[in-house]
Design a protein around this motif. Structure first.
Motif, PDB file in Angstrom:
ATOM      1  N   GLN A   1       0.824  -1.216   0.000  1.00  0.00           N
ATOM      2  CA  GLN A   1       0.000   0.000   0.000  1.00  0.00           C
ATOM      3  C   GLN A   1       0.855   1.262   0.000  1.00  0.00           C
ATOM      4  N   GLU A   2       2.045   1.149   0.581  1.00  0.00           N
ATOM      5  CA  GLU A   2       3.011   2.247   0.485  1.00  0.00           C
ATOM      6  C   GLU A   2       4.350   1.619   0.122  1.00  0.00           C
ATOM      7  N   VAL A   3       4.919   2.042  -1.006  1.00  0.00           N
ATOM      8  CA  VAL A   3       6.175   1.421  -1.449  1.00  0.00           C
ATOM      9  C   VAL A   3       7.297   2.454  -1.449  1.00  0.00           C
ATOM     10  N   VAL A   4       8.515   1.959  -1.265  1.00  0.00           N
ATOM     11  CA  VAL A   4       9.690   2.837  -1.219  1.00  0.00           C
ATOM     12  C   VAL A   4      10.324   2.895  -2.604  1.00  0.00           C
ATOM     13  N   LEU A   5      10.597   4.115  -3.070  1.00  0.00           N
ATOM     14  CA  LEU A   5      11.319   4.304  -4.339  1.00  0.00           C
ATOM     15  C   LEU A   5      12.610   5.038  -4.016  1.00  0.00           C
ATOM     16  N   SER A   6      13.647   4.276  -3.713  1.00  0.00           N
ATOM     17  CA  SER A   6      14.903   4.899  -3.310  1.00  0.00           C
ATOM     18  C   SER A   6      16.057   4.239  -4.043  1.00  0.00           C
ATOM     19  N   SER A   7      16.934   5.060  -4.609  1.00  0.00           N
ATOM     20  CA  SER A   7      18.086   4.507  -5.335  1.00  0.00           C
ATOM     21  C   SER A   7      19.057   3.821  -4.376  1.00  0.00           C
ATOM     22  N   GLU A   8      18.924   4.112  -3.075  1.00  0.00           N
ATOM     23  CA  GLU A   8      19.793   3.476  -2.078  1.00  0.00           C
ATOM     24  C   GLU A   8      19.344   2.045  -1.779  1.00  0.00           C
ATOM     25  N   GLN A   9      18.036   1.803  -1.884  1.00  0.00           N
ATOM     26  CA  GLN A   9      17.494   0.513  -1.435  1.00  0.00           C
ATOM     27  C   GLN A   9      16.975  -0.369  -2.566  1.00  0.00           C
ATOM     28  N   ASP A  10      16.966   0.136  -3.798  1.00  0.00           N
ATOM     29  CA  ASP A  10      16.334  -0.598  -4.899  1.00  0.00           C
ATOM     30  C   ASP A  10      17.225  -0.482  -6.139  1.00  0.00           C
ATOM     31  N   ASN A  11      17.926  -1.571  -6.456  1.00  0.00           N
ATOM     32  CA  ASN A  11      18.899  -1.525  -7.560  1.00  0.00           C
ATOM     33  C   ASN A  11      18.243  -1.312  -8.917  1.00  0.00           C
ATOM     34  N   PHE A  12      17.043  -1.907  -9.104  1.00  0.00           N
ATOM     35  CA  PHE A  12      16.355  -1.717 -10.386  1.00  0.00           C
ATOM     36  C   PHE A  12      16.010  -0.239 -10.573  1.00  0.00           C
ATOM     37  N   PHE A  13      15.510   0.385  -9.501  1.00  0.00           N
ATOM     38  CA  PHE A  13      15.151   1.807  -9.581  1.00  0.00           C
ATOM     39  C   PHE A  13      16.398   2.658  -9.824  1.00  0.00           C
ATOM     40  N   LYS A  14      17.488   2.313  -9.140  1.00  0.00           N
ATOM     41  CA  LYS A  14      18.735   3.066  -9.307  1.00  0.00           C
ATOM     42  C   LYS A  14      19.191   3.043 -10.771  1.00  0.00           C
TER      43      LYS A  14
END
Length: 568
Positions: A269-282
């Protein structure tokens, strides 16, 4: 990793030197500062078993003497009063007080007088007074962000609070980086000038000892600019991943609320979008929307391969291996479903609002000339029943910013049509935008049609053709960084404060945008830093804008300015 590392180091130092079970007590601002650099599982590893807000903990009288309380607060008078009351009737075994900025002597005296039972072990200043959303991008999350547009005479105390928060935030940033900058500001902005002068006074007079780091290399540059110099960037639709999520769904402190999207599961329901914690997003945060779809498909295929191998459990060893790898498998499953949900939702919005069509005209308005064709295109959209009110408003705003001098008659026609077509439209809002950020108010060459060099560059770009029609726009910030890199930022447009001048090209530059940054600008900064020009840029602002927030700030400023005029 400069900003995230600086903020993380402060949180680490708070937590690791105090052994045993802890409660972490934050305020509404420091909760954002901590949450973007520290996850809940990391807090648990540091034996933090409870996180509370300072104003809600005041309500409770339950004794918890087995816990050590770590307070991390902004040094505001409200927080000092909360502490005064809580120290008068202590609930915890020990109190460790950390403040995100400089304490006044009077505040220290209040705390000392309140600690009659001598439960306070330490009081320290840890200068993490900014929200480090990324390595080179920070925000201050100022709630009344519209204050910078309101004349000083209308709400002097509101403007003072706004300026104080910016001065505090930028001062803390440089204390965290252990540097004292040379300061420049945008000449046409009164609020940028005021903030620059107050920051200089703090760093070179009031607290000169604190900022005296005795370093011999070239001083960094702090450049304070005004959002109204580039009102186009926050009005545009975005087509790169991070910027697009913020524009269409909204990102707050690196988190995306998916509750309004029906299909999201309980843990999504609430997701984190952080380049520190998510390699795909980074790897994909600055990629185009079309490429994201392909990359997500690859990620789904990889996940399906792993899921298939997990189904093939035949021996005890297979089972043990599956159990060992299960946390990683769960994490990967969550990541895949998060990105699939986001991209699916954005595709739906793009289709519903016909954003491919709308965006093409927006980009034409922002990047190319041709007033007659632009007027026809905008008129057509105003007549189109399938176009949403906010998209109509943005198109008229972009047209007005571009052609306010060339076609006043057509502009009036668009205003009238917009008012008759959009029930929610606040009359006079586009005119208010022009009053705030029209051609006479701006310093930079926003449309590349003032400066001969920019005119030639635009002609060359037009002849070569554009790689992607949806991402051809470049923020004004790009030109500003280019000017700094080449040593061409004009003193007459961006004067220095006081007698502190740049002796040579700076190696570190902090650009602070009064009124807020955008993720499109953050992308420009990241790409510029990756180009190894020898200068490291950091971008900061009062908030992080999308078009909805920018228009909301405009409406609020218009309302306050209007109501004060009617009182007079």
């Amino acid at each position: 990793m400069v900003l995230v590392t600086a903020a993380r180091d402060y949180v680490n130092r708070m937590l690791q030197d105090i052994s045993g079970m802890k409660v972490l007590i934050l305020d509404s601002q420091t909760v954002s500062i901590v949450s973007v650099v520290y996850s809940q599982s990391e807090l648990l590893q540091k034996e933090v078993f409870l996180v509370e807000l300072v104003d809600s903990i005041s309500m409770s009288n339950e004794s918890m003497s087995h816990l050590k309380a770590i307070y991390f607060l902004r040094p505001t008078s409200e927080n000092i009063q909360h502490l005064r009351r809580q120290l008068a009737n202590p609930r915890f075994g020990e109190y460790h007080l950390f403040f995100s900025n400089m304490l006044k002597d009077t505040q220290i005296h209040i705390l000392a007088d309140s600690d009659e039972q001598e439960v306070v072990n330490q009081v320290q200043e840890f200068y993490a007074d900014f929200v480090a959303v990324d390595s080179y991008h920070f925000t201050l999350n100022i709630p009344s962000n519209c204050s910078y547009m309101i004349p000083a005479v209308v709400d002097p105390s509101g403007l003072q609070r706004f300026c104080d928060r910016v001065v505090d935030g930028t001062a803390a940033l440089f204390l965290a980086l252990k540097r004292r900058p040379v300061i420049r500001y945008q000449r046409t902005s009164d609020v940028a000038k005021r903030i620059a002068q107050e920051t200089s006074k703090l760093m070179y007079q009031q607290e000169s000892g604190l900022f005296d780091f005795r370093r011999m290399e070239v001083s960094p540059l702090l450049l304070i600019v005004d959002r109204r110099d580039d009102p186009v960037t926050p009005l545009l639709n975005q087509w790169t991943y991070q910027a697009m999520v913020h524009e269409l769904i909204d990102i707050q402190d690196n988190k995306v609320d998916l509750r309004s999207i029906g299909k999201s599961s309980k843990d999504q329901q609430e997701v984190v979008l952080s380049s520190e914690q998510d390699n795909f997003f980074k790897a994909n945060m600055y990629e185009n929307f079309g490429d994201i779809g392909m990359n997500i498909k690859r990620m789904v295929d990889d996940f399906q391969q792993i899921a298939k191998s997990n189904q093939n459990i035949q021996t005890i060893e297979d089972m043990a291996k599956f159990v060992d790898n299960y946390p990683e498998y769960r994490k990967m499953h969550g990541n895949v479903s998060k990105h699939v949900t986001l991209v699916t939702e954005m595709s739906k919005i793009v289709e519903e609002r016909k954003l491919m069509l709308v965006s093409q005209t927006e980009q034409e308005l922002a990047c190319n000339g041709g007033q007659v064709a632009a007027f026809e295109a905008v008129t057509e959209f105003l007549n189109n029943e399938n176009i949403s009110d906010i998209d109509r408003l943005r198109l008229v705003m972009l047209y007005a910013l571009r052609y306010e001098k060339e076609s006043p008659v057509q502009l009036m026609q668009l205003f009238n049509k917009l008012a008759s077509r959009s029930a929610k439209y606040k009359p006079g809002l586009v005119q208010f935008l022009l009053k705030q950020a029209g051609v006479d108010k701006r310093t930079g060459d926003l449309f590349g049609n003032r400066d001969l060099l920019n005119i030639a560059r635009n002609m060359a770009r037009g002849l070569q053709g554009v790689e992607n029609v949806y991402t051809q726009h470049r923020p004004l910030l790009f030109q500003t960084m280019e000017s700094i890199t080449k040593g061409r930022l004009r003193d007459v447009d961006y004067p220095y404060v006081g007698d502190h001048f740049q002796q040579a090209r700076p190696q570190d530059v902090v650009i602070f945008v009064v009124g807020g940054t955008t993720y499109e600008e953050a992308r420009s900064v990241a790409l510029q830093n990756a180009s190894n020009s020898g200068i490291r840029f950091i971008l900061g602002g009062s908030v992080i804008l999308n078009s909805k927030r920018f228009i909301k700030d405009l409406e609020e400023a218009q309302r306050i300015t209007k109501s004060s005029a009617s009182v007079v």
